[in-house]
Motif scaffolding. Structure first.
Motif, PDB file in Angstrom:
ATOM      1  N   GLY A  59      47.188  45.858  -3.270  1.00  4.07           N
ATOM      2  CA  GLY A  59      46.154  46.012  -2.259  1.00  4.07           C
ATOM      3  C   GLY A  59      46.388  45.137  -1.054  1.00  4.07           C
ATOM      4  N   HIS A  66      40.897  45.640   0.236  1.00  6.95           N
ATOM      5  CA  HIS A  66      40.611  45.956  -1.160  1.00  6.95           C
ATOM      6  C   HIS A  66      41.808  45.549  -2.024  1.00  6.95           C
ATOM      7  CE1 HIS A  66      36.972  48.381  -0.328  1.00  6.95           C
ATOM      8  NE2 HIS A  66      37.585  48.623   0.821  1.00  6.95           N
ATOM      9  N   TYR A  67      41.533  45.058  -3.213  1.00  9.24           N
ATOM     10  CA  TYR A  67      42.592  44.641  -4.129  1.00  9.24           C
ATOM     11  C   TYR A  67      42.315  45.220  -5.510  1.00  9.24           C
ATOM     12  CZ  TYR A  67      39.365  41.523  -6.489  1.00  9.24           C
ATOM     13  OH  TYR A  67      38.307  41.050  -7.224  1.00  9.24           O
ATOM     14  N   GLN A  68      43.349  45.234  -6.353  1.00  9.31           N
ATOM     15  CA  GLN A  68      43.198  45.649  -7.743  1.00  9.31           C
ATOM     16  C   GLN A  68      44.123  44.806  -8.611  1.00  9.31           C
ATOM     17  OE1 GLN A  68      41.080  48.043  -9.288  1.00  9.31           O
ATOM     18  NE2 GLN A  68      41.861  46.887 -11.045  1.00  9.31           N
ATOM     19  N   GLY A  74      38.913  44.783  -9.779  1.00  4.45           N
ATOM     20  CA  GLY A  74      39.283  45.042  -8.397  1.00  4.45           C
ATOM     21  C   GLY A  74      38.100  44.678  -7.525  1.00  4.45           C
ATOM     22  N   GLY A  75      38.248  44.848  -6.216  1.00  5.35           N
ATOM     23  CA  GLY A  75      37.126  44.530  -5.350  1.00  5.35           C
ATOM     24  C   GLY A  75      37.527  44.412  -3.896  1.00  5.35           C
ATOM     25  N   THR A  76      36.682  43.719  -3.141  1.00  2.81           N
ATOM     26  CA  THR A  76      36.853  43.563  -1.703  1.00  2.81           C
ATOM     27  C   THR A  76      36.869  42.090  -1.342  1.00  2.81           C
ATOM     28  OG1 THR A  76      35.676  45.641  -1.313  1.00  2.81           O
ATOM     29  CG2 THR A  76      35.880  44.138   0.548  1.00  2.81           C
ATOM     30  N   GLN A  78      35.649  39.398   0.771  1.00  5.61           N
ATOM     31  CA  GLN A  78      34.463  39.276   1.612  1.00  5.61           C
ATOM     32  C   GLN A  78      34.505  38.086   2.563  1.00  5.61           C
ATOM     33  OE1 GLN A  78      31.271  39.361  -1.439  1.00  5.61           O
ATOM     34  NE2 GLN A  78      30.822  41.416  -0.664  1.00  5.61           N
ATOM     35  N   GLU A  91      34.871  43.489  -9.525  1.00  7.72           N
ATOM     36  CA  GLU A  91      34.292  44.730 -10.028  1.00  7.72           C
ATOM     37  C   GLU A  91      35.084  45.218 -11.236  1.00  7.72           C
ATOM     38  OE1 GLU A  91      33.847  47.484  -6.755  1.00  7.72           O
ATOM     39  OE2 GLU A  91      33.662  45.809  -5.329  1.00  7.72           O
TER      40      GLU A  91
END
Length: 216
Positions: A59, A66-68, A74-76, A78, A91
């Motif tokens: 990501g 965004h990453y995984q 995974g998520g963002t 911020q 997440e």
């Protein structure tokens, strides 16, 4: 590796907080590493270096990206204030929690890292929380800090068979000690001692497929 020394090197905390008016469980871990802050920041944020101590990640590791994590959350991204802190959504399994990592230079060659993991109390559920407590996520975070410690002190790369190590006698002892320390943090946060101990034992059994008395 000196498992006892690694477990003892981590400060663990558990408090209640609020997010947008909702009650949260706030879990913290902190450890000081023998490396300058810029090197620690690079280890924590570089797509090339993260797999050396944690798991492969894909990501865009920039603000708003965004990453995984492979096989995990995974998520963002911020927030990002290099080399002092970053915050991401974490997440997994349809749920959303929040992870903030803060760095502070102790001196030119030592850096303290604090990891803060926040979850909504309602999402955890009172019954689930009483059953498993903070060890449910705490053991995993302790494992991440163990990997980071090895990477920054010895340059070792996370082995492909790390899951097998967790089921070895040494790996199980590490998880037992982690669960015990989280039981202490759980009780310090106001939980009944018997509930905190039972939750740690239940989580340890879930991680290892067995049960065992608390380690000395």
């Amino acid at each position: 590796m000196d498992i006892n020394a690694q477990i003892a090197a981590v400060d663990r905390g558990l408090t209640d907080g609020t997010r947008d008016g909702a009650v949260t469980r706030v879990q913290t871990l902190a450890q000081t590493y023998p490396a300058p802050i810029d090197d620690v920041w690079d280890a924590l944020t570089s797509v090339e270096r993260i797999p050396r101590w944690f798991l492969p990640v894909t990501g865009d590791l920039r603000l708003g990206g965004h990453y995984q994590v492979e096989g995990n959350a995974g998520g963002t991204v911020q927030t990002c204030d290099a080399p002092n802190s970053y915050g991401v959504t974490w997440e997994f399994g349809g749920g959303v929690t929040w992870l903030t990592v803060r760095l502070s230079a102790v001196d030119e060659t030592h850096t303290r890292v604090e990891l803060e993991h926040v979850a909504l109390a309602d999402d955890l559920g009172a019954e689930m929380w009483e059953q498993f407590g903070p060890s449910a996520t705490g053991i995993g975070w302790d494992g991440a800090l163990l990997g980071l410690s090895q990477h920054l002190t010895t340059g070792e790369i996370r082995p492909d068979n790390s899951a097998e190590w967790l089921q070895s006698d040494e790996g199980r002892r590490f998880q037992r000690l982690s669960a015990d320390r989280w039981a202490v943090a759980h009780e310090a946060s106001g939980a009944d001692a018997a509930i905190a101990r039972r939750a740690a034992d239940t989580t340890y059994a879930a991680y290892t497929g067995t049960s065992a008395p608390a380690a000395d």
